[in-house]
Design an enzyme around this catalytic site. Sequence first.
Site, PDB file in Angstrom:
ATOM      1  N   HIS A 428       0.817  -1.217   0.000  1.00 47.77           N
ATOM      2  CA  HIS A 428       0.000   0.000   0.000  1.00 47.77           C
ATOM      3  C   HIS A 428       0.849   1.264   0.000  1.00 47.77           C
ATOM      4  CE1 HIS A 428       0.589   0.993   4.340  1.00 47.77           C
ATOM      5  NE2 HIS A 428       0.631  -0.316   4.514  1.00 47.77           N
ATOM      6  N   CYS A 447       2.560  -5.021   6.930  1.00 52.68           N
ATOM      7  CA  CYS A 447       2.307  -4.811   5.504  1.00 52.68           C
ATOM      8  C   CYS A 447       3.472  -4.066   4.864  1.00 52.68           C
ATOM      9  CB  CYS A 447       1.004  -4.043   5.311  1.00 52.68           C
ATOM     10  SG  CYS A 447      -0.481  -5.035   5.647  1.00 52.68           S
TER      11      CYS A 447
END
Length: 536
Positions: A428, A447
């Site tokens: 992301h 992440c």
Amino acid sequence: MSSPFRCKAGLGLALCLSVALGAEAFANPPAAPVELTPFSRSVAGAAGRSELIAQFYADRSYRTLWTGPEDAARREALLTAIAEAPAHGLPVQRYDASALIARFRAARTEADRGRLEVAMTQALLAWAHDLHGGALEPGKVDPGIKRAVKRLDPRSVLTAFEANPVHFLDSLAPRGPDYARLMRARLDLEATVAAGGWGAAVPAGKLKPGATGPGFLALRDRLMAMGYLGRSTAASYDAEVAAAVRSFQTDHGLSPDGVAGEGTIAALNVAPEARLKSILVALERERWLSIDRGERHIWVNLADFSTRLIDNGKVTFETRSVIGKDSPDQRTPEFSDEMEYMVINPSWHVPRSITTKEYLPLLQRNPNAAGHLKLIDSRGREVSRGAVNFNAYNARNFPFSMRQPPSDGNALGLVKFMFPNQWNIYLHDTPSKSLFDREVRAFSHGCIRLGRPFDFAYALLAAQTDDPEGLFQSHLSSGRESVVRLEKPVPVHLVYFTAWAGPTGQMNYRDDIYGRDGVIFDALSEAGVVPGAVQG
């Protein structure tokens, strides 16, 4: 036939085998048994708890695979192959060619022959298992390695080997160029170690252009020994030395400023023996990845803090990345999956662990804390904070979730890239851009944050539209959360390589930020792998 026999790997092994395993080894081999014989009873007993091996020989009426006169080509093929175990960084004693040759020479009875028959079959199965998919089980070595290794079916191994021994054995090792380059690098490093290494260490401190004296001379000589600087008699830190330092820094994930600072000197002083350990671990990791990676795939090297898009073996896009912090519950796991879609203007659904461990204590002290997050009940409705007594709850019974609506300041930035998985890991954007300027980029909860997320989106969408930027920006400008699916899912591989060779064979090294390579090397050592081992 009682004299000892030794065969050196790579030095006329086929000739050695023809002498050791010639017709004299078994001058009068019996015909294929049609009933229980000393040989068949020995095979059955030696197979022990291996139902597969016992059934294999029963199904072939105890016809030999290795110890008959007609089996010479098969046994030579296997013994030649397994003698190369040290070259692959595999544990020699699991399939020890020298020990098996000695057993052939020492065999006298049918019982000896039966036990040797089974030992050879066990060696083949172990070799195929280890060379094709690795000697270790990844998840048992480190819980952060979630990789599912593709293992060969043992019965299929026996069938394929018997049909074409040489072809089958040649097919076992990873086929890509990365494995072959690591093999060559291992050989070069072992030669360096044998020759005494790269010379004296560079004294601690900082050296920059214009420097002279003993510290500079040690730097110059080290760079020459490592191949970064041609033969030089320079007495000061000149432009040529600075260029060599920059090349070294690039290959070691350091900022290529041409100044030998603390980090650069520390990397220069890593011994070749330590680099050899990194290569042995990388070879094992390559074996874990004996899969079709995809003509187009995404390669996220956690140890390199980078994300690359690979098309037909070439890097077509790359960006710096931020990975999970080096803490037990936040390290980014390793696994492979398929990227299916991207979410533009995403909401951030705060993971339960972050909600209860980080935000609940804040809310208990101040109900208005973290005002950018919405409180959501089990039905998906927004709840007023004033209506909640946060002190009545703990991490186990807190009944709410938290969500951050789309915005420029959203924790996920303006786009996230999804490959749905049980660990809730994805790629992301992020509003925290300054972190990408750091050499060590381990700051997330697990992440992977991308330094150039929009360009990554354009590169992915270029496979399905003539105007990838226009398509992406049309969704972005709406301000609404939207999903754009990839017409063809793209394999994504989250890997952790601290050593790899570039297209020209030049080695790249990175620090073992999570300590995973150290654990893997310890496990390899326990299994019997010895750096620089030579088959006796």
